[in-house]
Design a protein around this motif. Structure first.
Motif, PDB file in Angstrom:
ATOM      1  N   ALA A  40       7.640  13.514  44.189  1.00 56.73           N
ATOM      2  CA  ALA A  40       9.180  13.380  44.149  1.00 56.73           C
ATOM      3  C   ALA A  40       9.799  14.567  44.382  1.00 56.73           C
ATOM      4  N   PRO A  41      10.929  14.569  44.817  1.00 54.76           N
ATOM      5  CA  PRO A  41      11.735  15.816  44.943  1.00 54.76           C
ATOM      6  C   PRO A  41      11.829  16.731  43.730  1.00 54.76           C
ATOM      7  N   GLY A  42      11.470  18.082  43.800  1.00 53.29           N
ATOM      8  CA  GLY A  42      11.512  19.070  42.743  1.00 53.29           C
ATOM      9  C   GLY A  42      10.003  18.923  41.958  1.00 53.29           C
ATOM     10  N   LYS A  43       9.141  17.926  42.184  1.00 58.82           N
ATOM     11  CA  LYS A  43       8.075  17.668  41.279  1.00 58.82           C
ATOM     12  C   LYS A  43       6.695  17.907  41.904  1.00 58.82           C
ATOM     13  N   GLU A  44       5.650  18.142  41.303  1.00 58.68           N
ATOM     14  CA  GLU A  44       4.297  18.343  41.816  1.00 58.68           C
ATOM     15  C   GLU A  44       3.813  16.987  42.254  1.00 58.68           C
ATOM     16  N   ARG A  45       2.913  16.987  43.368  1.00 60.26           N
ATOM     17  CA  ARG A  45       2.418  15.993  43.606  1.00 60.26           C
ATOM     18  C   ARG A  45       1.267  15.230  42.717  1.00 60.26           C
ATOM     19  N   GLU A  46       1.466  13.907  42.552  1.00 63.86           N
ATOM     20  CA  GLU A  46       0.740  13.270  41.370  1.00 63.86           C
ATOM     21  C   GLU A  46      -0.051  12.298  41.929  1.00 63.86           C
ATOM     22  N   PHE A  47      -1.397  11.933  41.121  1.00 61.29           N
ATOM     23  CA  PHE A  47      -2.198  10.917  41.607  1.00 61.29           C
ATOM     24  C   PHE A  47      -1.578   9.638  40.985  1.00 61.29           C
ATOM     25  N   VAL A  48      -1.792   8.700  42.209  1.00 61.99           N
ATOM     26  CA  VAL A  48      -1.347   7.312  41.904  1.00 61.99           C
ATOM     27  C   VAL A  48      -2.572   6.406  41.666  1.00 61.99           C
ATOM     28  N   ALA A  49      -3.538   6.101  42.509  1.00 60.52           N
ATOM     29  CA  ALA A  49      -4.751   5.486  42.612  1.00 60.52           C
ATOM     30  C   ALA A  49      -5.837   5.774  43.461  1.00 60.52           C
ATOM     31  N   PRO A  62      -1.656   5.716  34.783  1.00 63.67           N
ATOM     32  CA  PRO A  62      -1.032   4.952  33.570  1.00 63.67           C
ATOM     33  C   PRO A  62       0.467   4.447  33.963  1.00 63.67           C
ATOM     34  N   SER A  63       1.036   5.229  34.603  1.00 68.50           N
ATOM     35  CA  SER A  63       2.484   5.071  34.861  1.00 68.50           C
ATOM     36  C   SER A  63       2.556   3.909  35.944  1.00 68.50           C
ATOM     37  N   VAL A  64       1.846   3.673  36.743  1.00 66.28           N
ATOM     38  CA  VAL A  64       1.607   2.243  37.761  1.00 66.28           C
ATOM     39  C   VAL A  64       0.659   1.283  37.288  1.00 66.28           C
ATOM     40  N   LYS A  65      -0.214   1.222  36.097  1.00 64.04           N
ATOM     41  CA  LYS A  65      -1.053   0.326  35.774  1.00 64.04           C
ATOM     42  C   LYS A  65      -0.256  -0.876  35.635  1.00 64.04           C
ATOM     43  N   LYS A  87      10.108   0.358  40.255  1.00 66.04           N
ATOM     44  CA  LYS A  87      10.968   1.315  39.429  1.00 66.04           C
ATOM     45  C   LYS A  87      11.752   2.303  40.047  1.00 66.04           C
ATOM     46  N   PRO A  88      13.016   2.615  39.990  1.00 62.54           N
ATOM     47  CA  PRO A  88      13.546   3.961  40.489  1.00 62.54           C
ATOM     48  C   PRO A  88      12.827   5.276  40.332  1.00 62.54           C
ATOM     49  N   GLU A  89      12.081   5.191  39.334  1.00 66.70           N
ATOM     50  CA  GLU A  89      11.039   6.515  39.150  1.00 66.70           C
ATOM     51  C   GLU A  89       9.850   6.565  40.189  1.00 66.70           C
ATOM     52  N   ASP A  90       9.620   5.294  40.897  1.00 63.89           N
ATOM     53  CA  ASP A  90       8.528   5.128  41.993  1.00 63.89           C
ATOM     54  C   ASP A  90       8.849   5.818  43.080  1.00 63.89           C
ATOM     55  N   THR A  91      10.242   6.355  43.201  1.00 63.63           N
ATOM     56  CA  THR A  91      10.721   6.899  44.446  1.00 63.63           C
ATOM     57  C   THR A  91      10.113   8.129  44.975  1.00 63.63           C
ATOM     58  N   ALA A  92       9.609   8.394  46.090  1.00 63.29           N
ATOM     59  CA  ALA A  92       8.523   9.758  46.194  1.00 63.29           C
ATOM     60  C   ALA A  92       8.084   9.480  47.558  1.00 63.29           C
ATOM     61  N   VAL A  93       7.569  10.535  48.241  1.00 57.92           N
ATOM     62  CA  VAL A  93       6.833  10.499  49.561  1.00 57.92           C
ATOM     63  C   VAL A  93       5.464  10.159  49.051  1.00 57.92           C
ATOM     64  N   TYR A  94       4.548   8.974  49.508  1.00 59.92           N
ATOM     65  CA  TYR A  94       3.255   8.661  49.137  1.00 59.92           C
ATOM     66  C   TYR A  94       2.619   8.970  50.329  1.00 59.92           C
TER      67      TYR A  94
END
Length: 123
Positions: A40-49, A62-65, A87-94
């Motif tokens: 997401a903008p201004g955030k670090e790249r994070e693991f999804v799955a 856990p955030s997407v489980k 959710k709006p917090e899922d907005t990001a480049v995948y």
């Protein structure tokens, strides 16, 4: 080097669903653990799955489980991410990524990356 190409991102309302795909350039992908990360903008790249090479072992953040499901079709060299109850917090480049046979949840364990696809969830 494995080339990866994501597709399927877009704009969706909160509570909706979206599926993204990642096509790999070579058959050898069958031996790799594959994963989805997001940034997401201004955030670090994070693991999804992630999913192992046979497709029988998966893990999700856990955030997407319970909302996101990862799958793969080795015959088609394609990785998928089904996203429900967005959710709006899922907005990001995948981003999809290809790692080694035992890669886990750290971005540093993945050697090849796609260019990413934008997912935007409106409230």
């Amino acid at each position: 080097q494995v080339q990866l190409m994501e597709s399927g991102g877009g704009l969706v309302q909160a509570g909706g669903s979206l599926s993204v795909s990642c096509e790999a350039s070579e058959r050898a992908l069958i031996h790799y653990t594959m994963a989805w990360f997001r940034q997401a903008p201004g955030k670090e790249r994070e693991f999804v799955a992630r999913i192992n090479w046979r497709g029988d072992i998966t893990s999700v953040a856990p955030s997407v489980k319970g909302r996101f499901t990862i799958s793969r079709d080795n015959a088609k060299n394609t990785l998928y991410l089904q996203m429900n109850s967005l959710k709006p917090e899922d907005t990001a480049v995948y981003y999809c990524a290809a790692g080694g046979m035992f890669s886990l949840e750290s971005a540093s364990e993945y050697n090849d990356w796609g260019q990413g696809t934008q997912v935007t969830v409106s409230s």
